[in-house]
Design a protein around this motif. Structure first.
Motif, PDB file in Angstrom:
ATOM      1  N   ALA A 147      -0.624  -5.790   8.784  1.00  0.00           N
ATOM      2  CA  ALA A 147      -1.135  -4.473   8.415  1.00  0.00           C
ATOM      3  C   ALA A 147      -0.368  -3.918   7.219  1.00  0.00           C
ATOM      4  CB  ALA A 147      -1.035  -3.516   9.597  1.00  0.00           C
ATOM      5  N   ALA A 148       0.951  -4.115   7.225  1.00  0.00           N
ATOM      6  CA  ALA A 148       1.755  -3.630   6.097  1.00  0.00           C
ATOM      7  C   ALA A 148       1.341  -4.322   4.805  1.00  0.00           C
ATOM      8  CB  ALA A 148       3.230  -3.863   6.378  1.00  0.00           C
ATOM      9  N   ARG A 149       1.112  -5.614   4.868  1.00  0.00           N
ATOM     10  CA  ARG A 149       0.718  -6.342   3.660  1.00  0.00           C
ATOM     11  C   ARG A 149      -0.684  -5.943   3.215  1.00  0.00           C
ATOM     12  NH1 ARG A 149       3.722 -10.741   6.362  1.00  0.00           N
ATOM     13  NH2 ARG A 149       5.689 -10.969   5.225  1.00  0.00           N
ATOM     14  N   ARG A 150      -1.578  -5.668   4.180  1.00  0.00           N
ATOM     15  CA  ARG A 150      -2.903  -5.165   3.801  1.00  0.00           C
ATOM     16  C   ARG A 150      -2.762  -3.820   3.093  1.00  0.00           C
ATOM     17  NH1 ARG A 150      -4.637  -7.063   9.007  1.00  0.00           N
ATOM     18  NH2 ARG A 150      -4.337  -4.962   9.846  1.00  0.00           N
ATOM     19  N   GLY A 151      -1.847  -2.983   3.610  1.00  0.00           N
ATOM     20  CA  GLY A 151      -1.633  -1.684   2.988  1.00  0.00           C
ATOM     21  C   GLY A 151      -1.106  -1.805   1.572  1.00  0.00           C
ATOM     22  N   ILE A 152      -0.167  -2.707   1.362  1.00  0.00           N
ATOM     23  CA  ILE A 152       0.380  -2.930   0.023  1.00  0.00           C
ATOM     24  C   ILE A 152      -0.718  -3.418  -0.918  1.00  0.00           C
ATOM     25  CG2 ILE A 152       1.958  -4.382  -1.310  1.00  0.00           C
ATOM     26  CD1 ILE A 152       3.805  -4.289   1.216  1.00  0.00           C
ATOM     27  N   ALA A 153      -1.517  -4.368  -0.426  1.00  0.00           N
ATOM     28  CA  ALA A 153      -2.606  -4.904  -1.242  1.00  0.00           C
ATOM     29  C   ALA A 153      -3.624  -3.815  -1.586  1.00  0.00           C
ATOM     30  CB  ALA A 153      -3.291  -6.055  -0.501  1.00  0.00           C
ATOM     31  N   ARG A 154      -3.920  -2.935  -0.623  1.00  0.00           N
ATOM     32  CA  ARG A 154      -4.892  -1.867  -0.885  1.00  0.00           C
ATOM     33  C   ARG A 154      -4.358  -0.895  -1.928  1.00  0.00           C
ATOM     34  NH1 ARG A 154      -6.954  -0.790   3.952  1.00  0.00           N
ATOM     35  NH2 ARG A 154      -9.064  -1.427   3.436  1.00  0.00           N
ATOM     36  N   LEU A 155      -3.096  -0.520  -1.832  1.00  0.00           N
ATOM     37  CA  LEU A 155      -2.505   0.384  -2.814  1.00  0.00           C
ATOM     38  C   LEU A 155      -2.521  -0.228  -4.211  1.00  0.00           C
ATOM     39  CD1 LEU A 155       0.506   1.743  -0.742  1.00  0.00           C
ATOM     40  CD2 LEU A 155      -1.469   3.068  -1.532  1.00  0.00           C
ATOM     41  N   LYS A 156      -2.235  -1.521  -4.294  1.00  0.00           N
ATOM     42  CA  LYS A 156      -2.280  -2.196  -5.593  1.00  0.00           C
ATOM     43  C   LYS A 156      -3.705  -2.243  -6.125  1.00  0.00           C
ATOM     44  CE  LYS A 156       1.832  -5.120  -5.067  1.00  0.00           C
ATOM     45  NZ  LYS A 156       2.340  -6.512  -4.933  1.00  0.00           N
ATOM     46  N   ALA A 157      -4.667  -2.497  -5.216  1.00  0.00           N
ATOM     47  CA  ALA A 157      -6.068  -2.550  -5.638  1.00  0.00           C
ATOM     48  C   ALA A 157      -6.552  -1.198  -6.146  1.00  0.00           C
ATOM     49  CB  ALA A 157      -6.947  -3.020  -4.473  1.00  0.00           C
ATOM     50  N   LEU A 158      -5.941  -0.131  -5.645  1.00  0.00           N
ATOM     51  CA  LEU A 158      -6.289   1.218  -6.109  1.00  0.00           C
ATOM     52  C   LEU A 158      -5.640   1.552  -7.444  1.00  0.00           C
ATOM     53  CD1 LEU A 158      -6.032   3.119  -2.694  1.00  0.00           C
ATOM     54  CD2 LEU A 158      -8.123   2.668  -4.002  1.00  0.00           C
ATOM     55  N   GLY A 159      -4.831   0.624  -7.943  1.00  0.00           N
ATOM     56  CA  GLY A 159      -4.236   0.800  -9.254  1.00  0.00           C
ATOM     57  C   GLY A 159      -2.807   1.275  -9.271  1.00  0.00           C
ATOM     58  N   HIS A 160      -2.180   1.378  -8.107  1.00  0.00           N
ATOM     59  CA  HIS A 160      -0.810   1.858  -8.046  1.00  0.00           C
ATOM     60  C   HIS A 160       0.188   0.724  -8.306  1.00  0.00           C
ATOM     61  CE1 HIS A 160      -2.218   5.670  -6.506  1.00  0.00           C
ATOM     62  NE2 HIS A 160      -2.867   5.060  -5.518  1.00  0.00           N
ATOM     63  N   GLU A 161       1.314   1.090  -8.865  1.00  0.00           N
ATOM     64  CA  GLU A 161       2.449   0.181  -8.949  1.00  0.00           C
ATOM     65  C   GLU A 161       3.249   0.329  -7.661  1.00  0.00           C
ATOM     66  OE1 GLU A 161       6.798  -0.116 -11.152  1.00  0.00           O
ATOM     67  OE2 GLU A 161       5.248   1.212 -11.985  1.00  0.00           O
ATOM     68  N   VAL A 162       3.407  -0.745  -6.922  1.00  0.00           N
ATOM     69  CA  VAL A 162       4.054  -0.685  -5.609  1.00  0.00           C
ATOM     70  C   VAL A 162       5.406  -1.383  -5.669  1.00  0.00           C
ATOM     71  CG1 VAL A 162       3.873  -1.254  -3.166  1.00  0.00           C
ATOM     72  CG2 VAL A 162       1.815  -0.622  -4.457  1.00  0.00           C
ATOM     73  N   GLU A 163       6.445  -0.654  -5.309  1.00  0.00           N
ATOM     74  CA  GLU A 163       7.798  -1.209  -5.218  1.00  0.00           C
ATOM     75  C   GLU A 163       8.209  -1.198  -3.753  1.00  0.00           C
ATOM     76  OE1 GLU A 163      12.363  -0.434  -6.888  1.00  0.00           O
ATOM     77  OE2 GLU A 163      10.710   0.893  -7.492  1.00  0.00           O
ATOM     78  N   ILE A 164       8.658  -2.346  -3.265  1.00  0.00           N
ATOM     79  CA  ILE A 164       8.996  -2.467  -1.850  1.00  0.00           C
ATOM     80  C   ILE A 164      10.509  -2.512  -1.690  1.00  0.00           C
ATOM     81  CG2 ILE A 164       8.674  -3.845   0.243  1.00  0.00           C
ATOM     82  CD1 ILE A 164       6.150  -5.009  -1.156  1.00  0.00           C
ATOM     83  N   ASP A 165      11.037  -1.620  -0.884  1.00  0.00           N
ATOM     84  CA  ASP A 165      12.477  -1.581  -0.644  1.00  0.00           C
ATOM     85  C   ASP A 165      12.965  -2.912  -0.091  1.00  0.00           C
ATOM     86  OD1 ASP A 165      14.969   0.290  -0.288  1.00  0.00           O
ATOM     87  OD2 ASP A 165      14.770  -0.799   1.609  1.00  0.00           O
ATOM     88  N   GLU A 166      14.154  -3.285  -0.459  1.00  0.00           N
ATOM     89  CA  GLU A 166      14.697  -4.589  -0.074  1.00  0.00           C
ATOM     90  C   GLU A 166      14.820  -4.767   1.432  1.00  0.00           C
ATOM     91  OE1 GLU A 166      19.451  -4.164  -0.556  1.00  0.00           O
ATOM     92  OE2 GLU A 166      18.303  -3.659  -2.361  1.00  0.00           O
ATOM     93  N   ASP A 167      14.909  -3.659   2.183  1.00  0.00           N
ATOM     94  CA  ASP A 167      15.031  -3.753   3.637  1.00  0.00           C
ATOM     95  C   ASP A 167      13.810  -3.192   4.366  1.00  0.00           C
ATOM     96  OD1 ASP A 167      17.613  -4.961   3.807  1.00  0.00           O
ATOM     97  OD2 ASP A 167      18.509  -3.042   3.235  1.00  0.00           O
ATOM     98  N   ALA A 168      12.682  -3.153   3.684  1.00  0.00           N
ATOM     99  CA  ALA A 168      11.482  -2.577   4.299  1.00  0.00           C
ATOM    100  C   ALA A 168      11.064  -3.325   5.562  1.00  0.00           C
ATOM    101  CB  ALA A 168      10.331  -2.573   3.294  1.00  0.00           C
ATOM    102  N   PHE A 169      11.399  -4.623   5.637  1.00  0.00           N
ATOM    103  CA  PHE A 169      11.005  -5.413   6.800  1.00  0.00           C
ATOM    104  C   PHE A 169      12.211  -5.850   7.627  1.00  0.00           C
ATOM    105  CE2 PHE A 169       7.495  -6.031   3.752  1.00  0.00           C
ATOM    106  CZ  PHE A 169       6.456  -5.541   4.526  1.00  0.00           C
ATOM    107  N   ALA A 170      13.313  -5.146   7.479  1.00  0.00           N
ATOM    108  CA  ALA A 170      14.511  -5.455   8.266  1.00  0.00           C
ATOM    109  C   ALA A 170      14.282  -5.103   9.738  1.00  0.00           C
ATOM    110  CB  ALA A 170      15.709  -4.683   7.730  1.00  0.00           C
TER     111      ALA A 170
END
Length: 304
Positions: free
Chosen positions: A18-41
Motif C-alpha cells: 500500500a505504501a508503494r502504491r501511495g508513492i507511485a500515485r503521488l509520483k503519477a500526480l506529478g509530485h517529487e517524492v522523497e522517502i526518509d531513510e527510515d520510513a520502513f524501519a
C-alpha cells in the motif's frame, strides 16, 4: 507540482504494498517524492526505536519539502513529545512546509500548536489514503491538490436533516482537535492546546460509543468543551454495538453531548477521520464557521 517528504513517526509500516502504491500515485500526480531513510524501519510495533523516529521528524523539518506526509498513524508520537524540537517544526512551517497526517499524528499537532501556535494539517496518510487499490477518493485528492498548489482555503459539507438550521450561524475561532483518544491523552500535559475560543473537531476509530462518551466526559469535566465556539464531530468508525446496549448508540452520545454543552453548537458528519473521503483541515488556524440550513462551511483563506 510539490516536493513531498515521506516519513514514519509512529507505527511501523506493515502494508508495504500500500505504501508503494501511495508513492507511485503521488509520483503519477506529478509530485517529487522523497522517502526518509527510515520510513520502513521496524522496532517492535514502531517504525524504528524512539531515537530513529525522532530523527526522522527532524529530517522532515530540514527537508525543505512543501509537504511532510506520514506513512501511517498507529501509536508512538506521545513517547517523543518532550524531545521534538517544536520550534524547528515552526520554522519549517514558516519556510513553507505543510505537515500532514491524522490519528496518532494528533499528538504531534497538539504539541506544536501548544508550544508555538504553528499550523499543521489534519489530512491523509500515505498508505491508507494514497495507497488504496483502485482509484483514490476524488475529494481527498482535490483537497490535497489544493494544499499542494497553495490554494486551500476552506471545506464544506452537508449536515444531517435533523441538524438543519432555519437561521445562519456564523462564528470565528481557532480550529483544533483530531483523534479523540489521542487528544484526551494530552489533558494535563504541556502538549494540550488551550484555545479560549476554539472550534474543536473530533474523530475516532475502533471506539464503542460508550468509550467515546467517556472521553468526551473527561474533556467536559476538564472545562475544555465549554470554552469552544463550536464542536464538529467527524467520523467514528469500525466499532461494534453489543446486545446489552439496548438502543445505546452513537446518536445517544451526540444527544447527551448537546445536553451538556447547551451554549456550544454541536454539528456532525464532518468528512474527516478513518474514512475514505476526508478533507484537509488547518490545525491551529483562525477559521470562520458558517452554517445555513444543512450546509456547513469552514473558511480559512490561503495558508502559505
Amino acid at each position: 507540482m510539490s516536493h513531498i517528504y515521506i516519513y514514519s513517526p509512529s507505527s511501523a509500516v506493515r502494508d508495504r504494498k500500500a505504501a508503494r502504491r501511495g508513492i507511485a500515485r503521488l509520483k503519477a500526480l506529478g509530485h517529487e517524492v522523497e522517502i526518509d531513510e527510515d520510513a520502513f524501519a521496524t522496532h517492535m510495533r514502531f517504525a524504528g526505536d524512539d531515537a530513529t523516529r525522532l530523527a526522522a521528524i527532524h529530517r522532515a523539518c530540514a527537508s525543505g519539502a512543501d509537504i511532510a506526509l506520514i506513512t501511517r498513524g498507529g501509536y508512538g508520537l506521545t513517547r517523543l513529545l518532550p524531545q521534538i524540537r517544536t520550534k524547528a517544526v515552526a520554522r519549517a512551517v514558516e519556510r513553507g512546509t505543510h505537515f500532514v497526517g491524522l490519528s496518532d499524528f494528533t499528538a504531534f499537532q497538539g504539541a506544536v500548536m501548544a508550544s508555538t501556535g504553528a499550523t499543521t494539517w489534519a489530512g491523509p496518510a500515505l498508505g491508507e489514503d494514497f495507497g488504496v487499490e483502485g482509484d483514490a477518493d476524488e475529494i481527498m485528492l482535490a483537497c490535497f491538490d489544493d494544499l499542494a498548489l497553495g490554494q486551500a482555503e476552506g471545506s464544506g459539507w452537508q449536515l444531517p436533516r435533523s441538524e438543519a438550521r432555519d437561521r445562519l450561524l456564523h462564528t470565528r475561532g481557532t480550529l483544533w482537535g483530531g483523534n479523540l483518544s489521542v487528544l484526551t491523552s494530552l489533558l494535563g500535559t504541556p502538549y494540550m492546546p488551550q484555545p479560549q475560543a476554539g472550534i474543536l473537531f473530533l474523530e475516532d476509530v475502533h471506539e464503542h460509543p460508550y468509550r467515546v462518551e467517556r472521553m468526551l466526559t473527561q474533556l467536559l469535566h476538564a472545562g475544555v468543551l465549554a470554552r469552544q465556539k463550536a464542536i464538529l464531530l467527524g467520523q467514528f468508525t469500525n466499532y461494534r454495538l453489543a446486545p446489552h446496549d439496548k438502543g445505546y448508540k452513537l446518536q445517544t452520545v451526540v444527544d447527551w453531548l448537546r445536553a451538556q454543552v447547551k451554549k456550544v453548537p454541536v454539528f456532525t458528519n464532518l468528512p474527516f477521520g478513518h474514512v475514505t473521503t476526508k478533507v484537509l483541515l488547518p490545525v491551529g488556524s483562525e477559521v470562520e464557521l458558517a452554517v445555513e440550513g444543512r450546509d456547513a462551511l469552514i473558511v480559512w483563506g490561503h495558508r502559505h
